[in-house]
Design an enzyme around this catalytic site. Structure first.
Site, PDB file in Angstrom:
ATOM      1  N   GLN A   1     -10.427   9.295   7.110  1.00 24.69           N
ATOM      2  CA  GLN A   1     -10.218   7.894   7.499  1.00 24.69           C
ATOM      3  C   GLN A   1      -9.072   7.303   6.664  1.00 24.69           C
ATOM      4  O   GLN A   1      -8.606   6.207   6.940  1.00 24.69           O
ATOM      5  CB  GLN A   1     -11.480   7.055   7.253  1.00 24.69           C
ATOM      6  CG  GLN A   1     -12.694   7.533   8.019  1.00 24.69           C
ATOM      7  CD  GLN A   1     -13.937   6.788   7.576  1.00 24.69           C
ATOM      8  OE1 GLN A   1     -14.293   5.737   8.140  1.00 24.69           O
ATOM      9  NE2 GLN A   1     -14.612   7.309   6.569  1.00 24.69           N
TER      10      GLN A   1
ATOM     11  N   CYS B   1       8.924   1.383  22.104  1.00 21.47           N
ATOM     12  CA  CYS B   1       9.152   2.679  22.780  1.00 21.47           C
ATOM     13  C   CYS B   1       8.147   3.747  22.374  1.00 21.47           C
ATOM     14  O   CYS B   1       8.243   4.893  22.814  1.00 21.47           O
ATOM     15  CB  CYS B   1      10.576   3.178  22.483  1.00 21.47           C
ATOM     16  SG  CYS B   1      10.797   3.721  20.774  1.00 21.47           S
TER      17      CYS B   1
ATOM     18  N   VAL C   1      -5.431   6.661   4.984  1.00 21.90           N
ATOM     19  CA  VAL C   1      -4.054   6.644   5.507  1.00 21.90           C
ATOM     20  C   VAL C   1      -3.057   7.057   4.419  1.00 21.90           C
ATOM     21  O   VAL C   1      -1.858   6.977   4.612  1.00 21.90           O
ATOM     22  CB  VAL C   1      -3.696   5.253   6.102  1.00 21.90           C
ATOM     23  CG1 VAL C   1      -4.564   4.950   7.320  1.00 21.90           C
ATOM     24  CG2 VAL C   1      -3.825   4.142   5.059  1.00 21.90           C
ATOM     25  N   ASP C   2      -3.610   7.549   3.284  1.00 22.16           N
ATOM     26  CA  ASP C   2      -2.710   8.048   2.224  1.00 22.16           C
ATOM     27  C   ASP C   2      -2.377   9.511   2.526  1.00 22.16           C
ATOM     28  O   ASP C   2      -2.922  10.099   3.470  1.00 22.16           O
ATOM     29  CB  ASP C   2      -3.370   7.892   0.840  1.00 22.16           C
ATOM     30  CG  ASP C   2      -4.659   8.710   0.690  1.00 22.16           C
ATOM     31  OD1 ASP C   2      -5.677   8.143   0.238  1.00 22.16           O
ATOM     32  OD2 ASP C   2      -4.658   9.902   1.039  1.00 22.16           O
TER      33      ASP C   2
ATOM     34  N   ARG D   1       0.836  -1.216   0.000  1.00 21.15           N
ATOM     35  CA  ARG D   1       0.000   0.000   0.000  1.00 21.15           C
ATOM     36  C   ARG D   1       0.860   1.252   0.000  1.00 21.15           C
ATOM     37  O   ARG D   1       0.548   2.239  -0.670  1.00 21.15           O
ATOM     38  CB  ARG D   1      -0.962  -0.026   1.194  1.00 21.15           C
ATOM     39  CG  ARG D   1      -2.005  -1.133   1.043  1.00 21.15           C
ATOM     40  CD  ARG D   1      -3.041  -1.121   2.133  1.00 21.15           C
ATOM     41  NE  ARG D   1      -3.856   0.087   2.093  1.00 21.15           N
ATOM     42  CZ  ARG D   1      -4.561   0.501   3.152  1.00 21.15           C
ATOM     43  NH1 ARG D   1      -4.512  -0.173   4.287  1.00 21.15           N
ATOM     44  NH2 ARG D   1      -5.298   1.590   3.072  1.00 21.15           N
TER      45      ARG D   1
ATOM     46  N   LEU E   1     -20.397   8.233  -4.409  1.00 19.58           N
ATOM     47  CA  LEU E   1     -20.762   7.647  -5.709  1.00 19.58           C
ATOM     48  C   LEU E   1     -22.185   7.101  -5.671  1.00 19.58           C
ATOM     49  O   LEU E   1     -22.934   7.165  -6.633  1.00 19.58           O
ATOM     50  CB  LEU E   1     -19.764   6.523  -6.047  1.00 19.58           C
ATOM     51  CG  LEU E   1     -19.807   5.981  -7.479  1.00 19.58           C
ATOM     52  CD1 LEU E   1     -19.485   7.097  -8.474  1.00 19.58           C
ATOM     53  CD2 LEU E   1     -18.819   4.830  -7.645  1.00 19.58           C
ATOM     54  N   GLU E   2     -22.534   6.574  -4.484  1.00 25.89           N
ATOM     55  CA  GLU E   2     -23.883   5.986  -4.319  1.00 25.89           C
ATOM     56  C   GLU E   2     -24.296   6.130  -2.864  1.00 25.89           C
ATOM     57  O   GLU E   2     -23.449   6.417  -2.006  1.00 25.89           O
ATOM     58  CB  GLU E   2     -23.846   4.502  -4.701  1.00 25.89           C
ATOM     59  CG  GLU E   2     -22.902   3.731  -3.814  1.00 25.89           C
ATOM     60  CD  GLU E   2     -22.412   2.416  -4.418  1.00 25.89           C
ATOM     61  OE1 GLU E   2     -22.735   2.107  -5.575  1.00 25.89           O
ATOM     62  OE2 GLU E   2     -21.671   1.711  -3.705  1.00 25.89           O
TER      63      GLU E   2
ATOM     64  N   ALA F   1     -16.418  11.598  -7.138  1.00 21.15           N
ATOM     65  CA  ALA F   1     -15.919  12.700  -6.285  1.00 21.15           C
ATOM     66  C   ALA F   1     -15.299  13.823  -7.120  1.00 21.15           C
ATOM     67  O   ALA F   1     -15.488  15.010  -6.817  1.00 21.15           O
ATOM     68  CB  ALA F   1     -14.899  12.162  -5.291  1.00 21.15           C
TER      69      ALA F   1
ATOM     70  N   HIS G   1      -7.390   7.564  11.343  1.00 20.32           N
ATOM     71  CA  HIS G   1      -6.938   6.169  11.261  1.00 20.32           C
ATOM     72  C   HIS G   1      -5.431   6.081  11.059  1.00 20.32           C
ATOM     73  O   HIS G   1      -4.912   5.031  10.674  1.00 20.32           O
ATOM     74  CB  HIS G   1      -7.666   5.442  10.109  1.00 20.32           C
ATOM     75  CG  HIS G   1      -9.105   5.160  10.424  1.00 20.32           C
ATOM     76  ND1 HIS G   1      -9.991   4.713   9.471  1.00 20.32           N
ATOM     77  CD2 HIS G   1      -9.820   5.281  11.565  1.00 20.32           C
ATOM     78  CE1 HIS G   1     -11.190   4.550  10.032  1.00 20.32           C
ATOM     79  NE2 HIS G   1     -11.114   4.899  11.294  1.00 20.32           N
TER      80      HIS G   1
HETATM   81  N1  APR Z   1     -16.279   8.967  -5.934  1.00 19.89           N
HETATM   82  C1  APR Z   1     -17.023   9.037  -4.798  1.00 19.89           C
HETATM   83  N2  APR Z   1     -17.281   7.961  -4.002  1.00 19.89           N
HETATM   84  C2  APR Z   1     -16.741   6.777  -4.378  1.00 19.89           C
HETATM   85  C3  APR Z   1     -15.955   6.639  -5.542  1.00 19.89           C
HETATM   86  C4  APR Z   1     -15.728   7.798  -6.329  1.00 19.89           C
HETATM   87  N3  APR Z   1     -15.001   7.751  -7.454  1.00 19.89           N
HETATM   88  N4  APR Z   1     -15.588   5.319  -5.647  1.00 19.89           N
HETATM   89  C5  APR Z   1     -16.121   4.691  -4.585  1.00 19.89           C
HETATM   90  N5  APR Z   1     -16.822   5.554  -3.831  1.00 19.89           N
HETATM   91  C6  APR Z   1     -17.559   5.287  -2.591  1.00 19.89           C
HETATM   92  C7  APR Z   1     -18.177   3.916  -2.530  1.00 19.89           C
HETATM   93  O1  APR Z   1     -19.491   3.942  -3.092  1.00 19.89           O
HETATM   94  C8  APR Z   1     -18.231   3.674  -1.005  1.00 19.89           C
HETATM   95  O2  APR Z   1     -19.436   4.212  -0.460  1.00 19.89           O
HETATM   96  O3  APR Z   1     -16.626   5.348  -1.546  1.00 19.89           O
HETATM   97  C9  APR Z   1     -17.039   4.473  -0.477  1.00 19.89           C
HETATM   98  C10 APR Z   1     -15.858   3.602  -0.086  1.00 19.89           C
HETATM   99  O4  APR Z   1     -16.265   2.811   0.998  1.00 19.89           O
HETATM  100  P1  APR Z   1     -15.203   1.835   1.694  1.00 19.89           P
HETATM  101  O5  APR Z   1     -14.488   1.077   0.641  1.00 19.89           O
HETATM  102  O6  APR Z   1     -15.939   1.097   2.759  1.00 19.89           O
HETATM  103  O7  APR Z   1     -14.123   2.810   2.357  1.00 19.89           O
HETATM  104  P2  APR Z   1     -14.273   3.645   3.687  1.00 19.89           P
HETATM  105  O8  APR Z   1     -15.691   4.055   3.913  1.00 19.89           O
HETATM  106  O9  APR Z   1     -13.259   4.726   3.637  1.00 19.89           O
HETATM  107  O10 APR Z   1     -13.852   2.583   4.815  1.00 19.89           O
HETATM  108  C11 APR Z   1     -13.798   3.054   6.152  1.00 19.89           C
HETATM  109  O11 APR Z   1     -12.921   0.919   6.867  1.00 19.89           O
HETATM  110  O12 APR Z   1     -11.570  -0.852   6.401  1.00 19.89           O
HETATM  111  C12 APR Z   1     -11.665   0.290   7.135  1.00 19.89           C
HETATM  112  O13 APR Z   1      -9.867   1.554   7.970  1.00 19.89           O
HETATM  113  C13 APR Z   1     -10.577   1.264   6.793  1.00 19.89           C
HETATM  114  O14 APR Z   1     -10.699   3.685   6.778  1.00 19.89           O
HETATM  115  C14 APR Z   1     -11.321   2.499   6.305  1.00 19.89           C
HETATM  116  C15 APR Z   1     -12.699   2.321   6.897  1.00 19.89           C
END
Ligand code: APR
Length: 235
Positions: free
Chosen positions: A90, A119, A92-93, A59, A202-203, A219, A108
């Site tokens: 949330q 330490c 980590v990038d 990653r 996105l949804e 986004a 996160h």
């Molecule tokens: N533009 C906008 N939204 C998008 C896009 C895009 N191009 N592509 C995907 N998405 C949306 C998806 O529809 C989904 O609702 O982004 C969301 C990503 O959801 P997850 O994959 O669950 O990621 P996230 O919500 O950040 O996860 C939260 O879970 O696993 C842990 O620590 C990890 O920080 C992470 C936390």
């Protein structure tokens, strides 16, 4: 200028998707390839540290090769032009940093930071890490890990985030599925404090029904457009 006094913006993996970084729960997401219990829990690290290091090394390499997209850049501009805007990510990038974000909280943690379990020393880390990696602070090996928050661990800066949610009058959630707490509970806390709540995704997310307003689309399209309207006092 926005007609909001204090803005809190929560971001998730969907914000970085168009920069080329995988999300977690989309069809070909990270958790479709790895079991989170193996690579994102203290128990998993205890059981097989080499696998966890390989996961974060992969990653970190991916993060090093990508750039902020139009959504990161629009949020960076908003945070510079509206002093009372804080981004709670949330992710980590380091794409928010690369987009010149003024006030940023990594709840996160950060993949490009190291933490020594012996330490507690923290520091920047861009290369690979292994069980043989020696901590530059205490000189011991075997304790170095990425400074990221694993499932079952307490997210960072929760007290500060709680105060920000109580004081905000606009809460925006971007690119997150609303699966993981405490982040998934932020919209309810902000709404209880009287804030207007907006989902840009996105949804519809798990928490979609909790938002007063929602705009769906990629986004890089919906975020710059919303930030433009916000800065013009039209949102
Ligand atoms: N533009 C906008 N939204 C998008 C896009 C895009 N191009 N592509 C995907 N998405 C949306 C998806 O529809 C989904 O609702 O982004 C969301 C990503 O959801 P997850 O994959 O669950 O990621 P996230 O919500 O950040 O996860 C939260 O879970 O696993 C842990 O620590 C990890 O920080 C992470 C936390």
């Amino acid at each position: 200028m926005p007609h909001y006094r204090s803005i809190v913006i929560l971001t998730g993996a969907g914000l970085s998707a168009e920069s080329g970084l995988s999300t977690f729960r989309d069809a070909n997401g990270i958790w479709a390839k790895y079991d989170w219990r193996d690579v994102a829990t203290p128990q998993g690290f205890e059981k097989n540290p080499a696998l966890v290091h390989e996961f974060y090394n992969m990653r970190r390499r991916a993060h090093a090769g990508v750039k902020p997209n139009a959504a990161h850049l629009a949020l960076g501009r908003l945070s510079r032009e509206h002093e009372a805007t804080t981004i709670v990510t949330q992710n980590v990038d380091c794409l928010h940093e690369a987009a010149g974000t003024a006030r940023l909280i990594h709840m996160h943690g950060e993949a490009m930071k190291s933490l020594c379990a012996h330490c507690n020393a923290r520091g920047p880390w861009i290369g690979d890490m292994s069980v043989a990696t020696v901590c530059s602070a205490c000189g011991k090996a075997g304790g170095m890990r990425p400074d990221v928050v694993w499932f079952g661990e307490m997210p960072y800066h929760m007290e500060t985030i709680g105060k920000l949610l109580l004081a905000c009058d606009l809460f925006i959630s971007i690119g997150t599925s609303g699966h993981v707490y405490p982040a998934a509970g932020f919209v309810a806390a902000a709404a209880d404090a009287g804030a207007h709540t907006v989902e840009l995704n996105l949804e519809p997310s798990q928490g979609a029904s909790l938002f007063a307003e929602a705009i769906y689309g990629p986004a890089t399209e919906v975020v710059p457009a919303y930030v433009e309207r916000l800065l013009a006092g039209e949102a």
